[in-house]
Design a protein around this motif. Sequence first.
Motif, PDB file in Angstrom:
ATOM      1  N   ASN A  13      50.792  45.124  39.273  1.00  0.00           N
ATOM      2  CA  ASN A  13      50.509  43.687  39.337  1.00  0.00           C
ATOM      3  C   ASN A  13      50.608  43.209  40.787  1.00  0.00           C
ATOM      4  O   ASN A  13      51.644  42.736  41.235  1.00  0.00           O
ATOM      5  CB  ASN A  13      51.520  42.944  38.445  1.00  0.00           C
ATOM      6  CG  ASN A  13      51.190  41.477  38.303  1.00  0.00           C
ATOM      7  OD1 ASN A  13      50.409  40.925  39.081  1.00  0.00           O
ATOM      8  ND2 ASN A  13      51.779  40.837  37.311  1.00  0.00           N
ATOM      9  N   GLU A  35      49.269  40.679  42.264  1.00  0.00           N
ATOM     10  CA  GLU A  35      49.424  39.241  42.439  1.00  0.00           C
ATOM     11  C   GLU A  35      50.907  38.848  42.434  1.00  0.00           C
ATOM     12  O   GLU A  35      51.366  38.098  43.291  1.00  0.00           O
ATOM     13  CB  GLU A  35      48.694  38.574  41.289  1.00  0.00           C
ATOM     14  CG  GLU A  35      48.532  37.108  41.425  1.00  0.00           C
ATOM     15  CD  GLU A  35      47.782  36.536  40.233  1.00  0.00           C
ATOM     16  OE1 GLU A  35      48.311  36.618  39.106  1.00  0.00           O
ATOM     17  OE2 GLU A  35      46.692  36.012  40.435  1.00  0.00           O
ATOM     18  N   ARG A  48      52.822  39.892  45.462  1.00  0.00           N
ATOM     19  CA  ARG A  48      52.538  38.984  46.562  1.00  0.00           C
ATOM     20  C   ARG A  48      53.307  37.679  46.401  1.00  0.00           C
ATOM     21  O   ARG A  48      53.811  37.120  47.381  1.00  0.00           O
ATOM     22  CB  ARG A  48      51.036  38.708  46.614  1.00  0.00           C
ATOM     23  CG  ARG A  48      50.671  38.051  47.905  1.00  0.00           C
ATOM     24  CD  ARG A  48      49.225  38.177  48.226  1.00  0.00           C
ATOM     25  NE  ARG A  48      49.035  37.736  49.581  1.00  0.00           N
ATOM     26  CZ  ARG A  48      47.897  37.309  50.073  1.00  0.00           C
ATOM     27  NH1 ARG A  48      46.824  37.297  49.324  1.00  0.00           N
ATOM     28  NH2 ARG A  48      47.826  36.924  51.313  1.00  0.00           N
ATOM     29  N   ASP A  54      37.935  42.710  44.317  1.00  0.00           N
ATOM     30  CA  ASP A  54      37.846  41.977  43.063  1.00  0.00           C
ATOM     31  C   ASP A  54      36.651  42.407  42.221  1.00  0.00           C
ATOM     32  O   ASP A  54      36.436  41.883  41.139  1.00  0.00           O
ATOM     33  CB  ASP A  54      37.768  40.471  43.354  1.00  0.00           C
ATOM     34  CG  ASP A  54      39.046  39.989  44.006  1.00  0.00           C
ATOM     35  OD1 ASP A  54      40.100  40.571  43.697  1.00  0.00           O
ATOM     36  OD2 ASP A  54      38.989  39.057  44.829  1.00  0.00           O
ATOM     37  N   ARG A  64      51.089  27.991  39.064  1.00  0.00           N
ATOM     38  CA  ARG A  64      50.348  28.998  39.826  1.00  0.00           C
ATOM     39  C   ARG A  64      49.740  28.396  41.090  1.00  0.00           C
ATOM     40  O   ARG A  64      49.642  29.060  42.121  1.00  0.00           O
ATOM     41  CB  ARG A  64      49.268  29.646  38.952  1.00  0.00           C
ATOM     42  CG  ARG A  64      49.861  30.522  37.827  1.00  0.00           C
ATOM     43  CD  ARG A  64      48.780  31.076  36.921  1.00  0.00           C
ATOM     44  NE  ARG A  64      47.775  31.814  37.674  1.00  0.00           N
ATOM     45  CZ  ARG A  64      47.871  33.094  37.991  1.00  0.00           C
ATOM     46  NH1 ARG A  64      48.928  33.779  37.600  1.00  0.00           N
ATOM     47  NH2 ARG A  64      46.930  33.684  38.683  1.00  0.00           N
ATOM     48  N   LEU A 103      48.355  30.943  43.624  1.00  0.00           N
ATOM     49  CA  LEU A 103      47.751  32.002  42.820  1.00  0.00           C
ATOM     50  C   LEU A 103      46.512  31.538  42.063  1.00  0.00           C
ATOM     51  O   LEU A 103      46.207  32.060  41.007  1.00  0.00           O
ATOM     52  CB  LEU A 103      48.788  32.551  41.821  1.00  0.00           C
ATOM     53  CG  LEU A 103      49.993  33.256  42.419  1.00  0.00           C
ATOM     54  CD1 LEU A 103      51.040  33.540  41.355  1.00  0.00           C
ATOM     55  CD2 LEU A 103      49.568  34.557  43.081  1.00  0.00           C
TER      56      LEU A 103
END
Lengths: 296, 237
Positions: A183, A185, A188, A97, B51, B56
């Motif tokens: 992407n 995220e 996942r 990150d 989210r 997320l």
Amino acid sequence: MQEILGVPAPLLFGQLLIGLINGSFYALLSLGLAVIFGVLNVINFAHGALYMMGAFVAWLLLHHLGIGYWPSLLVAPLIVGVFGIVIERTMLSRLYDLDHLYGLLLTFGLALIIEGTFINFYGVSGQPYAPPEILTGGHNLGFMFLPTYRAWVIVASLIVCIGTWLLVERTRLGAYLRAAVENRELVRAFGINVPLMMTLTYGFAVALAAFAGVLAAPVYTVSPIMGQHLIIVVFAIVVIGGLGSILGSILTGLGIGIVEGLTKTFYPEASSTVVFVIMAIVLILRPNGLFGRPRE
Amino acid sequence: MSVRKTILEVSDLNAWYGESHVLHGVDFEVREGEVVSLLGRNGAGKTTTLRSIMGLVGRRTGSIRFDDQELIDLKPDKVARRGIAYCPEERGIFASLTVEENLLLPPVVQKGGLPIPEIYELFPNLKERLLGASGTRLSGGEQQMLAIGRILRTGAKLLLLDEPTEGLAPVIVQQIGASVRRLQELGFTVLLVEQNFHFAARLADRHYVIEHGRVVDRYQRDDIKTRMGELNELLGV
């Protein structure tokens, strides 16, 4: 003797062959760097050290366990790949990150540690590693002499490069990888274990570097610093080809090898700088590289 | 008709992005086969709620029960594997993948997903655009259809749709609306976040209004006409 542009043909083809050999190593290494950068967002400065480790593990396997070239071609990348997985799990995964710079600094430090450790035990002079019996000798092609081992290096690395490219571009697993580059995220959130995928990607790319190292062992001497010079050129190649483009890295790697070979024939003084001149020109004209897509 | 089983129960959900505390105890529930909408102004916490359900966000506390199992500590991939599918606001079509690769990307997590031909039946445009086109060459509406279409074959029972009508032409919005209704008939449960109140009002069985990271009001479908005034005020329509 036949001449081409004032240069004896065997000399020209000989240099072209050396260029292709170097290009094969460039392609294998820059391919791995491109994959790691794309999926992990890490600039893997340890790639040269891991390539060296591949060669060294093959040498150690031969000298201490009597394990020869052919098994080493599989076993050494496997060992180095597992080593890479440990690095990814314990260190790299904590940096995802953060800015690229942290990954670069970490892997640069790792390269120094790995190379320093090998220098400490084996010195910098280098160890010879003989090619397997079946790949010794060569063929006279009429216009040049082709050593069998060198032909094998080109063929083997091309097969592995094309195989990797097909894996990424044509399979379901590859679609996950490409999607994760865009992407992570969301991939996942579709139910794919992205951290595991990133770990395996790093292990695989590192194993490719080690594979290149084993291929290189009979061509160059096996030395702790054999990756140092190479890695700088390979980074220039990744910049020229465009970060994150797999086919781009393969083609650019081979192409730059050939260009270096030609430069060595016609203007030897420039042969070690030509790569960086090309890099500068590409950065001016196409900042995203020859095959790169703009990143947001 | 008997009261349907609660499939998703969110209680006292708090969520953070880094240091900023975005959700302050969200409570709501969704029953099997329902279409439920989360309404609210920009920045109220609707998208964050979706989210958070997927895992997320940076940190979350409280409880998210789905199919009688607690999700609050699960990572996004595990949440998806339990049978929840997410269609993000920005649609998330992958440019380096072909339309077909995009459609086939989300792995099947359970039995009972829609077969591909039925997805084409729902979104006929997709089939025409299938040949070789890369994902981002599609129009906004086609991208939205692809984004919804691809989560239908996974077997997920609960679909989280974030602003499916954003930026789309009225005729496309109608088409999306018809598809959501059809999805309900097919047995899907839908949790919808919408800015377009009129779109949500026609589709949803129930509505929750979110403000400052909390549920501040709830409406049945039939309440809407009688309470239009206060709703308009809440949403600032």
